[in-house]
Design an enzyme around this catalytic site. Sequence first.
Site, mmCIF file in Angstrom:
data_model
loop_
_atom_site.group_PDB
_atom_site.id
_atom_site.type_symbol
_atom_site.label_atom_id
_atom_site.label_comp_id
_atom_site.label_asym_id
_atom_site.label_seq_id
_atom_site.Cartn_x
_atom_site.Cartn_y
_atom_site.Cartn_z
ATOM 1 N N SER A 40 -5.376 11.447 -3.787
ATOM 2 C CA SER A 40 -4.996 11.201 -2.389
ATOM 3 C C SER A 40 -3.414 11.052 -2.948
ATOM 4 C CB SER A 40 -5.882 10.831 -1.393
ATOM 5 O OG SER A 40 -5.085 8.902 -1.531
ATOM 6 N N LYS A 113 -1.478 3.568 0.555
ATOM 7 C CA LYS A 113 -1.355 4.739 1.079
ATOM 8 C C LYS A 113 0.574 4.072 0.713
ATOM 9 C CE LYS A 113 -4.719 7.285 2.328
ATOM 10 N NZ LYS A 113 -5.260 8.849 1.929
#
Length: 229
Positions: A40, A113
């Site tokens: 990701s 993230k």
Amino acid sequence: MASHAFAAVREFVTVAAIAIVLSFLVKTFLVQPFYIPSESMENTLVKGDRVIVSKLTPAPFDLARGDVIVFVDPGDWLGETPTAKRSGVIGAVRSALTFVGLLPNDSQGHLIKRLIGLPGDHIVCCDAQNHLTVNGVSLDEPYVKAGEDPSDLIFDITVPAGKVWVMGDNRGHSSDSRLHDPAGDGKEGSIDESLIVGRAVLTIWPFDRVTWLSDYPATFGGVPDPSKG
């Protein structure tokens, strides 16, 4: 002779104990290694990378837009993830070394993230140039994986107080704030600051990928405070 051997063993045990205690304290209050479990954050981070996470952010150092952060799963973001079962002496030793900080955390129950929005920020996807905007400022995002759009989802949200908005650099393959905000207002997709473990500052493994992780001041430096946006 026996007394010398005993003294050497005692010294080794003492030094090892001190090292373990210091490592545990460093892990608890300063830094901790983490393992990257998914794609990701490509190409900034790839699956299998090990990173050092500073626990001095968000306190005493403030969070900043652009930070790469590790946080506890806010609730079913990860879904069902298989866990590697290690039994016997090797498993016990590995668990102990991970606990004291001598081995990287396998990241179970955690995500990593990029922080895009701070409390109060107004974030929109996308403007006429197909860029995200934060408080009215269009973002040039060089960290987004080549070939990926800033977002396949259109949104217009305001980050609630005490929360942050996060997105993966591999935008088309990241389960982030966008996918967990059904009302489209930022309230559910934003994560509580209390869930943040720290800021990832350095890739340490493999050796050919050792690098500092930038918060891209050129991208976010011109973003005004929410009250001025």
